[in-house]
Motif scaffolding. Sequence first.
Motif, short mmCIF file in Angstrom:
data_model
loop_
_atom_site.label_atom_id
_atom_site.label_comp_id
_atom_site.label_asym_id
_atom_site.label_seq_id
_atom_site.Cartn_x
_atom_site.Cartn_y
_atom_site.Cartn_z
N TRP A 158 0.73 -1.21 0.03
CA TRP A 158 0.01 0.01 0.05
C TRP A 158 0.98 1.41 0.22
O TRP A 158 1.64 1.42 0.88
CB TRP A 158 -0.95 -0.16 1.17
CG TRP A 158 -1.96 -1.21 0.98
CD1 TRP A 158 -3.20 -1.15 0.37
CD2 TRP A 158 -1.88 -2.48 1.55
NE1 TRP A 158 -3.77 -2.35 0.42
CE2 TRP A 158 -2.88 -3.19 1.14
CE3 TRP A 158 -0.90 -3.24 2.31
CZ2 TRP A 158 -3.24 -4.75 1.39
CZ3 TRP A 158 -1.10 -4.52 2.79
CH2 TRP A 158 -2.34 -5.21 2.23
N ASP A 159 0.82 2.02 -0.89
CA ASP A 159 1.44 3.42 -1.19
C ASP A 159 0.68 4.36 -0.71
O ASP A 159 -0.24 4.75 -1.11
CB ASP A 159 1.82 3.76 -2.71
CG ASP A 159 2.70 4.71 -2.79
OD1 ASP A 159 2.62 5.50 -1.87
OD2 ASP A 159 3.17 4.98 -3.92
N LEU A 160 1.04 4.75 0.39
CA LEU A 160 0.19 5.75 1.19
C LEU A 160 0.46 7.25 0.93
O LEU A 160 -0.19 8.13 1.19
CB LEU A 160 0.38 5.70 2.83
CG LEU A 160 0.13 4.34 3.33
CD1 LEU A 160 0.44 4.24 4.81
CD2 LEU A 160 -1.19 3.60 3.05
N GLY A 161 1.31 7.19 -0.09
CA GLY A 161 1.50 8.67 -0.64
C GLY A 161 0.73 9.00 -1.99
O GLY A 161 1.04 9.95 -2.54
N GLN A 162 -0.06 7.90 -2.31
CA GLN A 162 -0.58 7.96 -3.72
C GLN A 162 -2.23 8.56 -3.32
O GLN A 162 -2.83 8.14 -2.10
CB GLN A 162 -0.77 6.85 -4.52
CG GLN A 162 0.39 6.38 -5.14
CD GLN A 162 0.29 5.43 -6.21
OE1 GLN A 162 -0.88 5.39 -6.85
NE2 GLN A 162 1.13 4.68 -6.48
N ASP A 163 -2.90 9.26 -4.23
CA ASP A 163 -4.26 9.57 -3.88
C ASP A 163 -4.34 10.39 -2.56
O ASP A 163 -5.57 9.95 -2.02
CB ASP A 163 -5.31 8.64 -4.13
CG ASP A 163 -5.63 8.10 -5.64
OD1 ASP A 163 -4.61 8.61 -6.30
OD2 ASP A 163 -6.02 7.37 -5.96
N VAL A 164 -3.63 11.16 -2.36
CA VAL A 164 -3.92 11.80 -0.85
C VAL A 164 -4.94 12.88 -0.68
O VAL A 164 -5.47 13.18 0.23
CB VAL A 164 -2.65 12.36 -0.43
CG1 VAL A 164 -1.24 11.47 -0.35
CG2 VAL A 164 -2.10 13.63 -1.18
N THR A 165 -5.64 13.24 -1.90
CA THR A 165 -6.25 14.31 -1.86
C THR A 165 -7.90 13.61 -1.39
O THR A 165 -9.00 14.34 -1.29
CB THR A 165 -6.71 14.92 -3.38
OG1 THR A 165 -6.92 13.96 -4.28
CG2 THR A 165 -5.47 15.79 -3.63
N GLY A 166 -7.77 12.40 -1.38
CA GLY A 166 -9.23 11.79 -0.86
C GLY A 166 -8.87 10.67 0.15
O GLY A 166 -7.80 10.51 0.68
N ALA A 167 -9.80 9.65 0.39
CA ALA A 167 -9.83 8.70 1.33
C ALA A 167 -9.29 7.55 0.73
O ALA A 167 -8.92 6.71 1.30
CB ALA A 167 -11.28 8.50 1.75
N ARG A 168 -9.07 7.45 -0.47
CA ARG A 168 -8.56 6.17 -1.15
C ARG A 168 -7.17 5.55 -0.89
O ARG A 168 -6.30 6.77 -0.65
CB ARG A 168 -8.68 6.18 -2.66
CG ARG A 168 -8.62 4.78 -3.47
CD ARG A 168 -8.79 5.07 -4.89
NE ARG A 168 -8.71 3.85 -5.82
CZ ARG A 168 -7.69 3.59 -6.47
NH1 ARG A 168 -6.54 4.49 -6.71
NH2 ARG A 168 -7.64 2.59 -7.21
N VAL A 169 -7.19 4.25 -0.55
CA VAL A 169 -5.66 3.94 -0.31
C VAL A 169 -5.09 3.11 -1.12
O VAL A 169 -5.94 1.84 -1.61
CB VAL A 169 -5.60 3.30 1.11
CG1 VAL A 169 -4.36 2.55 1.40
CG2 VAL A 169 -6.10 4.28 2.22
N VAL A 170 -4.09 3.21 -2.07
CA VAL A 170 -4.01 2.42 -2.94
C VAL A 170 -3.00 1.36 -2.89
O VAL A 170 -1.64 1.66 -2.32
CB VAL A 170 -3.17 3.29 -4.10
CG1 VAL A 170 -2.82 2.72 -5.40
CG2 VAL A 170 -4.16 4.49 -4.65
N ASP A 171 -3.17 0.06 -3.45
CA ASP A 171 -2.48 -1.05 -3.40
C ASP A 171 -1.63 -1.07 -4.53
O ASP A 171 -2.48 -1.20 -5.64
CB ASP A 171 -3.31 -2.43 -3.23
CG ASP A 171 -2.52 -3.62 -3.24
OD1 ASP A 171 -1.25 -3.59 -3.10
OD2 ASP A 171 -3.22 -4.72 -3.49
N VAL A 172 -0.28 -1.16 -4.80
CA VAL A 172 0.51 -1.12 -5.90
C VAL A 172 0.65 -2.49 -6.50
O VAL A 172 1.50 -2.71 -7.08
CB VAL A 172 1.56 -0.27 -5.85
CG1 VAL A 172 1.30 1.26 -5.58
CG2 VAL A 172 2.37 -0.46 -4.66
N SER A 173 0.34 -3.65 -5.61
CA SER A 173 0.52 -5.01 -5.76
C SER A 173 -0.28 -5.42 -7.09
O SER A 173 -1.38 -4.52 -7.63
CB SER A 173 0.22 -5.80 -4.90
OG SER A 173 -0.87 -6.18 -4.78
N PRO A 174 0.10 -6.44 -7.84
CA PRO A 174 -0.93 -6.58 -9.01
C PRO A 174 -2.30 -7.00 -8.65
O PRO A 174 -3.20 -7.30 -9.31
CB PRO A 174 -0.13 -7.93 -9.54
CG PRO A 174 1.08 -8.04 -8.93
CD PRO A 174 1.11 -7.31 -7.73
#
Length: 748
Positions: free
Chosen positions: A286-302
């Motif tokens: 989980w890249d917690l530095g992505q999509d910081v403008t909202g609530a989404r937490v991005v998983d950069v795995s496949p």
Amino acid sequence: MTRGKHEPGMSNTSRRYPSPVSGLGLEGYADEMTVSAGGKIRFMVSGPPGTADVKMVRLIHGDPNPSGPGYRESAVAWGQPERLEVAEQSTDFGSYIEIPHADLLNPAGAFTLSLWFYPTLLGGGWHTLAAKWAPGDLSYALYFAGDRFLTAAVSCDGATAAWATAREFAHIKCWQFIAFTYNPDSGDLYLYQCLTDTSGVVETRSSHDALVVSPKRMKAAPVHPGRAPLLFGATQDPHDLRRHWAHFTGKIGHPVLLDEALDRDGIWALAQGEDPHGLAPVLGCWDLGQDVTGARVVDVSPHGNHGIAVNVPGRAVTGPFWAGMPSRLYTEDPQDYNAIYFHEDDLEDAGWEPAFEVRVDPEVRSGIYAARIERNHDRVFIPFVVTAPRSALGCLIPTLTWQAYGSNRGAYSYTEDGVLDRTLSMYDVHSDGSMGYYRTRLQPTRGWNPTAGFQHWGAHTITANLYLVDWLEEKGLDYEVFADEDLHCQGIDLLSTYGCVILGSHPEYCTQAMVDSLAGYIQQGGRIVYLAGNGLYWVMSIDPERPHLVELRRSGEGDYGPTYQPQPGEAQHSTTLELGGLWARRGRPPRRVVGVEHAANVWMPAEGRWGYRRLPESHDERYAFVFEGVGKEETIGDFGLNLGSAAGFEMDAVQQWQWDDQTPEPVVLARAAHEAFTPPRRTPVPAVSEIALTTHAGGGAVFSAGSVTWTGSLSHNRYDNNVSKITENVIRRFLDTPPGASVLNPQQ
């Protein structure tokens, strides 16, 4: 605003009882801050069980001081219930990340779970780092608990757990790495710790020196394939799955779940920030530095195991590998901000069930209205603004300032009714002593009680706005009100419908859309009457996707304690990616819009010691309209309901020493000064309050009476006084002057 001392570092969760008086504690909020005539609004109410009376009122004057008009309201009937059965509604405080269940998050074989964490709060008990864990559905978890120990747990049957505790204490206010591996074939569980130095820079020793390993052998069996979500920062409440507990307060960064039990060298590589995709099959990263403008937490795995950040934890915050300058911005290198800051007292939405709903009468007058809920001696006001465009005179109600101060936990907003809010204002710090970045209007507060005059500090929110409303009613001026949120959304198109706009009392917090609109309105010939102090001061953002949320990141200029001390590298708002702090820091000082800027403070009763004295420029014939009916030697405003003077609380002045050529220079007409006035600590400006007039090409004009307490003097002597006369003179001249003409020479 000066703040009291706070001792950070200890938990402050014992807020079950809001009052030492039994039976008190009514709370409420509305789902909107502003509503148009004909629109709907819902009210959420909570409190000790029992029946309460409900009344909908148009607020006219709030201050009950017998020296003034007293409390005034006008009842309205919009179909609200007369009586209401009140019950206590719970609030799920505390932020966390929720990753919905996926089968891949239940490793069938060996696995590794790792993350960085930065704890900021002590206090014993349980604090979740990561947990796929629900009652009767236990899988695995990692906790920071008790006296700074770390422990991992795995469950093979979903009901019981085996525990393994790390050898080293966790450190407070320091980044540290933690990982645990589990092999179901052997039952081997290893906990790995990697500590950093106190600056947060990762040590570069070899893995054999830097890693602390705590092994434990358990019963060999696979982890229970539970269906609970994976949470970072909290655990589901064992007694109510809708709620959460064991909140972690601090930062978490770089969480990773791997489908393999890494060896020591692999763990060391993770700790050094290597890409986990090159170390083992990745189940979640989980890249917690992505999509910081909202609530989404991005998983950069496949696998796309994306999640959501619940209850607005801090986004765009520095992570374990950040080593930039204090002024560094998130957008310069988002990877340095691969972290989220959790607090046990974060809140996005109290989530209460509605108690009742009303439809506003389509023919109603614009104004400040409230639902008044009361029982015996317990009473709560839930105010809101009703817009109904029908007038040439508009009054901007600073509802963003209401929200910034929206808690009765401070002396400047305590309602003296024996109840403390459980929620925070933007002048409170979190339980760990850190600055709050966000506030939601979907939370209760008693701090908007208009009958609370805050006699020792002065009224500066709803009560001060009502001084003006009452005066407009008394003078028979045809006016309407609108809220900050209305201006933010509708911009200059809204302002352009008015011949004159009043900014009253304390419009301290403004969005860029608001500042742009006010400046543009003046340039297009608009006229503003600024009866306020400390206005257009701090940059505030309204979340575009979640408009009930506002964000504020002060930049240190105030120097008034922990609520003004930003974390290094965290000056950029996450919701809009704009730079926070003072508007002056952004090159948009208030003086460029309203001619004056914050210059002095005084939070004590005047007791007749000061008011405004006219300056020689005020006797110029061009400005005679301002002072019609006012003697040349009169002291202006050495009286009033609000701290006893029209000059008080926070005050503004022209500050000519720092003037620029981008704005017409104001003419200073009168000045208040006293040895009790103190300057803001940000700049060495003269501690005075000034009355000024600025005229612009094309007919634009701004009259500025730079003081929060100006409106509190309007009703003095039954409205027959020089503050009232000056205010009425200016408003009528601004309205009567034809578009495009100068207010100094209306006939030309």
